[in-house]
Design a protein around this motif. Sequence first.
Motif, PDB file in Angstrom:
ATOM      1  N   ILE A  50      50.247  84.884  33.239  1.00 30.01           N
ATOM      2  CA  ILE A  50      49.630  84.616  31.821  1.00 30.01           C
ATOM      3  C   ILE A  50      48.841  83.071  31.798  1.00 30.01           C
ATOM      4  CG2 ILE A  50      50.637  83.850  29.710  1.00 30.01           C
ATOM      5  CD1 ILE A  50      52.804  86.105  30.173  1.00 30.01           C
ATOM      6  N   ARG A  51      49.184  82.316  32.545  1.00 34.72           N
ATOM      7  CA  ARG A  51      48.524  80.810  32.590  1.00 34.72           C
ATOM      8  C   ARG A  51      47.318  80.997  33.082  1.00 34.72           C
ATOM      9  NH1 ARG A  51      53.757  79.359  34.715  1.00 34.72           N
ATOM     10  NH2 ARG A  51      54.926  78.116  32.837  1.00 34.72           N
ATOM     11  N   TYR A  70      52.833  88.056  23.002  1.00 34.06           N
ATOM     12  CA  TYR A  70      53.475  86.972  22.227  1.00 34.06           C
ATOM     13  C   TYR A  70      54.808  86.847  22.733  1.00 34.06           C
ATOM     14  CZ  TYR A  70      49.441  85.243  19.680  1.00 34.06           C
ATOM     15  OH  TYR A  70      48.080  84.548  19.452  1.00 34.06           O
ATOM     16  N   LEU A 123      54.654  85.223  25.969  1.00 36.89           N
ATOM     17  CA  LEU A 123      54.674  83.647  25.805  1.00 36.89           C
ATOM     18  C   LEU A 123      55.776  82.703  25.286  1.00 36.89           C
ATOM     19  CD1 LEU A 123      51.167  83.476  23.728  1.00 36.89           C
ATOM     20  CD2 LEU A 123      51.430  82.992  26.261  1.00 36.89           C
ATOM     21  N   ALA A 125      43.866  83.328  22.674  1.00 36.37           N
ATOM     22  CA  ALA A 125      44.868  83.990  23.052  1.00 36.37           C
ATOM     23  C   ALA A 125      44.228  85.364  23.023  1.00 36.37           C
ATOM     24  CB  ALA A 125      46.094  84.161  21.924  1.00 36.37           C
ATOM     25  N   ILE A 165      55.116  79.225  26.825  1.00 41.09           N
ATOM     26  CA  ILE A 165      53.780  78.961  27.093  1.00 41.09           C
ATOM     27  C   ILE A 165      53.143  78.811  25.713  1.00 41.09           C
ATOM     28  CG2 ILE A 165      51.593  79.814  28.414  1.00 41.09           C
ATOM     29  CD1 ILE A 165      53.298  81.105  30.270  1.00 41.09           C
ATOM     30  N   ARG A 166      52.369  77.961  25.441  1.00 38.85           N
ATOM     31  CA  ARG A 166      51.602  77.649  24.299  1.00 38.85           C
ATOM     32  C   ARG A 166      49.840  77.703  24.813  1.00 38.85           C
ATOM     33  NH1 ARG A 166      51.956  73.081  20.990  1.00 38.85           N
ATOM     34  NH2 ARG A 166      51.257  71.863  22.918  1.00 38.85           N
ATOM     35  N   PRO A 167      49.129  78.660  24.040  1.00 36.86           N
ATOM     36  CA  PRO A 167      47.809  78.889  24.128  1.00 36.86           C
ATOM     37  C   PRO A 167      47.013  77.557  23.951  1.00 36.86           C
ATOM     38  CG  PRO A 167      48.419  80.747  23.238  1.00 36.86           C
ATOM     39  CD  PRO A 167      49.823  79.808  23.279  1.00 36.86           C
TER      40      PRO A 167
END
Length: 438
Positions: free
Chosen positions: A396-397, A422, A425, A407, A430-432
């Motif tokens: 994802i990262r 989401y 996340l 996103a 994890i924050r976009p």
Amino acid sequence: MTPLLRVRLIDDDDDLRAAQRQTLTLAGLEVEEFSAAEPALAGLSPDYPGVVLTDVRMPGMDGIQLFQRLHALDPDLPVILLTGHGDVQMAVSALQDGAYDFRTKPVAADRLIAALRRALATRALVLENRRLRLPSLDAAAAHPPLMGDSAAMVRLREMLHRVAEAESDALIRGPAGAGKSLVARAIHQQGRRRSRALVTVDCASVDAAGFEVLLTGQEAAPGSRLPRRPGLLEGAHRGILCLERLDDLPRHLQTRLLALVEAGEFWLPGAAAPRPLDLQILATTGPSGDLHEGLFYRLSRAILEVPPLSARREDVPALFRHFLQAAADRLSRSVPPLTDLLMARLSTHGWPGNLRELQGQAESHVLGVGPWTPDTAGGDRPALPDLVAACEAGLIRDALREARGNATEAMTLLGLPRKTFYDKLSRHGIRPADFRSQ
């Protein structure tokens, strides 16, 4: 460090110059004498291994003009002025502009020799610091000390660059082993003071009884031919003083330290006037270091938070490879293979020792003696759900980094519906937005 003993003597009075030459030679100093200022400039460079002793009143170029030329050549070259009583104010002004010291004629031989030995010790310290800094600057260019693409490291590098440009005092906070000393060195290397000294003191090991001597220096014993011991303030003048683990310094010594640096000047033993003190101060502490209130306000003009390794797990693989290559080069060994199981363990481990622990693990892996090497027993094997979660978070990262924090684009790359994306996340923290500046 062997003290330098060379003195460049300039005086247009032949008899006085001959008497001074004899006095200095008998004291074990190597004298280069000149009857005028202009010829004395020949052959001087920023590497000159000595100091300059000059009269002020001379025909043509006088001693003040000579000092100004020398100061432009190398601001760290000690220049001692010999003045008549009518020139004292002129000499004090030159002292404020960076001259090392002045002496009023007639000057006692023992006082003149003591002043010259102090200046020679200072010069030796400056040249030694310059010599020691050259390899570290080359190494820093080859191996950036603050690696990582995590949002926390991107912000940290931006902030330390601002501190370096502004030559601001700063407080560097973080857990043990997170790289606080690396931040201090990066500020030094990126700032305008990089050609000056970075003087570091470990406050946790400071002897309270010798604290004053450590900072201000110590005069040589009477009759000794050895130079005085320069203090840290003198060595860091026009450079950076880095106070590591400042929160471990007793409160009463923190108070004394604040008084010394706030004064903006310091006295050398036997000096005719105080010397200006120009410092950029960096201090490292734990995440919530206990500091004297005044010292905290002096240093908190900029506060740099160095994150623990557990807060930037996405940086671990690249950091491990960097440490692995460095260890292999140093030990003259080949880089061992990185298995999927090893990389999963790197991603799931908590790293309580931060960079120090990661670096040690890399060296153990090169030597083949670590708990995670294939042929070594012991060590906890991560559970399958932990391995899957670590792999998922990494993918994802990677997608968010490729999509620069967008996103919608990351969802497309991963082939995930919005709600599932989401949810993941949230599960992995994890924050976009953290990837939009990368």
